[in-house]
Design an enzyme around this catalytic site. Structure first.
Site: not given
Ligand code: ADP
Ligand code: MG
Length: 393
Positions: A116, A204
């Site tokens: 991530y 993101e």
């Protein structure tokens, strides 16, 4: 403002963040043609909506998964057929879901590990913050909740920018070394440059993956841009997709109104952001739920007020309206005339509570009294909120 994954992919390419081959399709047939245009033994077919959780989402037609990994161009077409024109529900869309009108067909890369990675403008530090984790993939919210120690953060000085030691620190925390660490460092630097140059609020990538041959690739992208800086980026503004937004907000933006749609049923029309916030607070305090935030501003015209009134009247959730005006710069009569003009065009079917105070209040009250607008007059803010809540109960 947010953008779609296929649009983000173009920005990634421009700034040198590696992504798999792929393109966007409006029809199932186009999707097949894209798959045929590059040879692969696995393709990812991805619904394009402004929401996360697509992989685990379900379509209202019963089809499971807004992201499909398939083997052939014919299967790409089949998957696209099941997605385009259908409504996808994910944990981020709410029950009503989102209509999928485009899919992205991408090369499905071989994943060694999912990470991530995001950069966001952190209000607490007033700096960009990099957030990274080895636990990338579809359950990052659970990771943050259950094992927050696996989420690493690096606060970046806005003037000094991203430093080599900060990149090394993150690589170490993520267990990256050798060629993969180098590839990650390059990707992170490109992403940081993109974040700053495009005035992002958030970028993101979940997942950012490593491949068996040591490459690092962004397989997903969520972007949010600072609306106040958009005027500097007409090319980003052009990526705006109004169909992804609350139609009430799209309409309000046309008239330069500061409007935010909410879930309650008492609409409010107020001048000044602070007064609008306190109006929402006092509605809640009196046991009601505001249907919107609406600040018509200090210098609103009669036309703007009329349009604002029409927007709140056209909201089917609205069961009552509270107009709260404290005329400082604002002339109360402009508001009154706006309401009277709008009420001629809309059929006012819900109770309307009006509290006017300040600049030219006598003329405003007279305009309303001489009109055939059916309203409940209030003396002050607390009285107005109480009357609005009572009128709808
Ligand atoms: P969302 O976060 O909205 O569920 P993603 O783009 O992250 O959507 O896709 C969900 C999952 O599908 C990813 O975590 C990844 O495992 C897989 N995936 C997505 N794109 C690709 C791709 N191009 N190649 C291989 N796997 C992919
Ligand atoms: Mg994702």
């Amino acid at each position: 403002m947010n953008i779609h994954e296929y649009q983000a992919k173009e920005l990634f390419e421009k700034f040198g963040v590696p992504t798999p081959k792929g393109d966007v399709a409006n029809t199932a047939e186009e999707a097949r043609k894209i798959a045929e245009s590059f040879d692969s033994n696995l393709y990812a077919v991805k619904s394009q909506v402004h929401a996360g959780g697509r992989g685990k989402g379900t379509f209202k037609n019963g089809y499971q998964g807004g992201v499909q990994i398939v083997k052939t161009a014919a299967e790409v077409e089949e998957a696209a057929k099941n997605m385009i024109g259908e409504v996808l529900v994910t944990h981020q869309t709410g029950e009503e879901g989102k209509l999928v009108s485009k899919v992205m067909v991408a090369d499905a890369v071989e994943i060694e590990k999912e990470y991530y990675l995001s950069i966001l403008m952190d209000r607490e530090h007033s700096c960009p913050v990099i957030v990274a984790s080895t636990e990338g993939g579809m359950n990052i919210e659970d990771v943050a909740e259950e094992t927050p120690e696996l989420i690493h953060k690096e606060v970046i000085h806005p003037l000094a920018g991203l430093q080599a030691y900060e990149v090394r620190k993150l690589c170490k925390k993520l267990g990256l070394s050798g060629g993969t660490a180098k590839a990650f460092a390059k990707t992170l630097k490109s992403l940081m440059k993109l974040f700053i140059e495009c005035d992002c609020d958030m970028v993101e990538i979940n997942p950012l993956v490593t491949t068996p041959d040591g490459e690092v690739m962004a397989l997903d992208a969520k972007f949010s841009f600072d609306d106040n800086a958009l005027y500097r980026h007409p090319e980003i503004q052009a990526l705006h997709d109004p169909s992804e937004e609350d139609p009430r907000e799209v309409e309000a933006a046309k008239y330069d109104l500061n409007y935010i749609g909410l879930d309650g049923n008492i609409a409010c029309l107020v001048n000044g952001a602070g007064l609008a916030m306190s109006t929402m607070d006092i509605i809640k305090h009196s046991g009601g739920e505001p249907a919107n935030f609406l600040d018509v501003g200090g210098g609103a015209t009669q036309e703007q007020v009329a349009n604002a009134f029409k927007i709140i009247c056209s909201d089917p959730n609205v069961k009552g309206i509270l107009v709260n005006i404290f005329g400082g710069i604002m002339d109360c009569d402009v508001i009154a005339k706006g309401i009277v003009a709008a009420s001629k065009e809309v059929n006012l079917e819900v109770p309307l509570v009006v509290r006017l105070e300040g600049n030219n209040v006598a003329a405003g009250k007279e305009t309303l009294a001489n009109s055939d607008v059916d309203l409940i007059a209030a003396d002050d803010l607390a009285d107005a909120a109480k009357k609005a809540v009572a009128a709808i109960s």
